[in-house]
Write a protein that holds these residues in place. Sequence first.
Motif: not given
Length: 470
Positions: A67-80
């Motif tokens: 749950g932690y890792t998935l949202m981490f990965a899924a939103l990293l690009l937009t977060s950049g």
Amino acid sequence: MSTPRTVSPTTDAGADQSRSFAGAALAAAVLGFFVITLDAVIVNVALPSIRHDVGGGITGLQWVVDGYTLMFAALLLTSGSLTDRVGARRAFGIGLTIFALASAACGLAPNLGALVAARFVQGAAAAVMMPSSMALIGHAYPDPLRRGRAVAMWAMGGAVASSCGPVLAGLLTLLTWRLIFFINLPVAAAALILLARTRRSPHRRVPFDWAGQVAAVLAMGGLTYGAIEAGAAGFAAPRVIAAFAVAAVALAAFLTAQARGSHPMMPLDLFASRTVTVSVAVGFAFIVGYYGLPFVMSLYLQQMRGLSALATGAAFGPMMLVGAVLTPFSARITERVGARALVTIGLALMTADLAVLALVPASTPVWALAALMVPIGLSGPLVMPPMTAALLSAVPSHRAGVASGVFNTSRQVGGALAIAVFGAMLAQPTGFLHGLRTSLLIAAVTSLAAAAVSRLLRPAPTTAGPTCAD
């Protein structure tokens, strides 16, 4: 006769202030990376205690981690992109505040569903923090040499979290597993105080890539859900097939949006740089083994070998400690040996060690298993700091946030898939031990492939400004 050179007090004061801003930015980034990494590793040792308290089988435990890792990965690009849009300083502050609130919610969770939901929010906040912390360093240290050393110090935050996380989890679990989340609160407060002392970060106005973000969440979510559920229901189950189908369609939609969109969250021309391409591949493969090993070994040591949470944490201690000790020296070693050689050596070391761990007898003493895991810890500072520094040197400064997001997305996707696939292996009818060995061999093959790819890495430029063709 030459005139003696004088130094203006104003110039000295400005330099001192600049160093102070840079130091505060680095310290805040280190603390941020500390809590991000801590929450990725500290949970593993506490999983049996969490299951005893709030229920759930292997699938439930996988979602606590993923749950932690998935949202981490899924939103990293937009977060950049968010980092580039609003500035690294503001983005980091927003992410850190949400992370602290989500940590409190994890610690107060009354059941498994609430815990997983809070972990999703925690992962989303970590996604905002990661690229902004790297961008903070990139802006504070424009000189490539000083930036490389700063990145090594930043990596120290993750190394310390990795080294103390398992033992800390064992100690805190003696009281209650909830403390593994509450411990984030004072660290986050200290990082926010430091952040207030940093200089305002540059930013540029660009629209968000909403189509790309939705497609990315669906692709990663479908892939992770399918891999996790396959362990319990089998790969032929309708919901598993549907999840993989959604992931495939969403991935195609994502790539189309990135190729045709006017403001893509992952500009495909980034991959014109060989360094960026190699970094993404290495980041993915390295984390498969580095995150996957603690997950499977923690469950093995507690469920199959009967160790307590504290004893399990102690077994991981040597592995994590050696990484923390070596990390401060990784920049100096890179300057002497070169990033390509160091990354290849680290990945080769990880490959050999994972293969050995997969093949040792089931009766191997715990102390021997602890010793055999040490090379995995050693590979961390040999791979990630030089790879990160090479990435930041290969892209223009105004794209540091996006490049960091792409790199860290590859890492987190590797971690999410490792937990999903390895958990599915452990749940197979062939038995836990067979699943453990299969998981470690998968990680070894992945690491070996990355070692081969790392030979394509080019050294970062030292005399000319970075370009996307490096």
